[in-house]
Design an enzyme around this catalytic site. Structure first.
Site, mmCIF file in Angstrom:
data_model
loop_
_atom_site.group_PDB
_atom_site.id
_atom_site.type_symbol
_atom_site.label_atom_id
_atom_site.label_comp_id
_atom_site.label_asym_id
_atom_site.label_seq_id
_atom_site.Cartn_x
_atom_site.Cartn_y
_atom_site.Cartn_z
ATOM 1 N N SER A 77 0.800 -1.234 0.000
ATOM 2 C CA SER A 77 0.000 0.000 0.000
ATOM 3 C C SER A 77 0.832 1.284 0.000
ATOM 4 C CB SER A 77 -0.960 0.002 1.186
ATOM 5 O OG SER A 77 -2.058 -0.850 0.923
ATOM 6 N N LEU A 78 2.146 1.201 0.155
ATOM 7 C CA LEU A 78 2.960 2.403 -0.077
ATOM 8 C C LEU A 78 2.764 2.900 -1.503
ATOM 9 C CD1 LEU A 78 4.390 1.738 2.634
ATOM 10 C CD2 LEU A 78 6.526 2.433 1.538
#
Length: 361
Positions: A77-78
């Site tokens: 999710s970065l």
């Protein structure tokens, strides 16, 4: 993530008297993590200078290949901060507005959702993965058009009205990538390479297919423990299957990179190489909900207005076997990047120690 922010602040207050030993705290935390089996890379930087970069553990446990500082990890999710940046760049090019309705670009059964709602996880959209898991033929690989088709066909009930509250939404970031493709007429992956990765010299960063990742010799595989307590490739677990049959999705994840490329990204965000400072400031501004309260999530960043070093923005990522985090103290230009490839519980202890170490070098 808010719980993590509270724990981080508490840890800083608890150890604040140990000014002279702050670097020692980080060194000891790294040594302890290594003894306890942590596998990953830690990078700590301040004001344009890398203060510490260390690697420990295994790139792959199967052949006992050691991990190196420049190895490439799945960011999970970065990746959302890159998707948000693509939307921000589209806005600055005059292709869209943050307050445009999603329906202007993408047909869905969910009216009243703005681009800003998607960016800030305040859309109320249902989870696309649950619908795909229930109905998709998993012998095929799904991408954004398939996800949109199933959302339209099955129309799962929304969680709440847009703007009523914050609820983390991978669905929203799938739709953001699709909006980028709609307004540009270009493939999202190709465009991210053209607009972000190449201009910033992020040579190790890309959105890679499973086949492409297999050809990258310095790709750090994600690992989980089997029933005997041994680390094995996370792809051998049934719980990891979604990374295959949802392997063509764009927007919520799938960027892979290394620590130094992420530091290039971090440093570029202090400049106007990609977007104006005004647009970046909007990305770091917490969304105001319909009841007037703040959600403390901006455009791809969780926001903490006050921290040990002033305003902080951060994001975590989690994929089978991977845990990742970037923490940025904006006012003092301090940065912590940790990439882990064996889902180890020492991750947050290292973040706390790195934060303490930044008080004095």
């Amino acid at each position: 993530m808010n719980r993590f922010l509270a724990l981080l602040l508490l840890a800083f207050v608890s150890f604040n008297g140990q000014i002279l030993g702050q670097q020692k705290i980080l060194k000891e935390a790294i040594e302890r993590a290594e003894r306890e089996g942590f596998s990953g890379v830690v990078l700590v930087a301040e004001d344009g200078k890398i203060l510490l970069e260390d690697a420990m553990g295994m790139r792959t446990y199967e052949n006992r290949a050691l991990l190196h500082k420049d190895d490439i990890f799945e960011l999970a999710s970065l990746s959302k901060q890159f998707t948000a940046m693509m939307i921000m760049m589209c806005k600055e090019k005059g292709l869209l507005s943050f307050d445009d309705q999603l329906s202007k670009y993408i047909e869905t059964p969910y009216p009243g959702i703005s681009i800003r709602n998607l960016l800030t996880h305040t859309s109320g959209l249902p989870d696309y993965q649950a619908i795909m898991d229930e109905h998709w033929d998993k012998s095929k690989v799904a991408g954004n058009p398939d996800i949109l088709e199933y959302l339209r066909e099955y129309a799962p009930v929304k969680s709440f009205d847009p703007g009523d509250k914050y609820e983390y939404s991978n669905t929203g970031y799938v739709l953001l990538a699709s909006v980028v493709e709609k307004v540009t007429g270009e493939d999202f992956v190709d465009l991210m390479r053209e607009w972000i990765f190449r201009p910033l010299g992020m040579k190790n960063t890309d959105i890679r297919s499973l086949e492409e990742k297999a050809t990258v010799k310095d790709f750090a595989a994600g690992h989980l423990k089997d029933e005997n307590g041994n680390y094995v490739n996370a792809n051998t677990f049934h719980s990891s299957d979604y990374t295959v049959w949802l392997g063509n999705r764009k927007g919520p994840g799938r960027v892979s990179s290394n620590a130094e490329d992420l530091y290039k990204w971090d440093q570029a965000l202090y400049t106007e190489k990609l977007v104006s400072k005004e647009t970046m400031e909007e990305a770091y501004t917490a969304f105001k909900l319909n009841d007037g309260t703040r959600s403390y999530y901006g455009f791809g960043w969780e926001i903490k207005p006050q921290s040990p070093f002033g305003k902080m923005v951060m994001h975590t990522g989690s994929n089978p076997g991977y845990s990742t985090i970037i923490v940025r103290f904006l006012e003092e230009k301090k940065t912590i990047i940790i990439l882990n490839n064996n889902a180890h519980p020492d991750m947050m202890r290292l973040v706390e120690a790195a934060t303490l170490s930044l008080g004095k070098w």
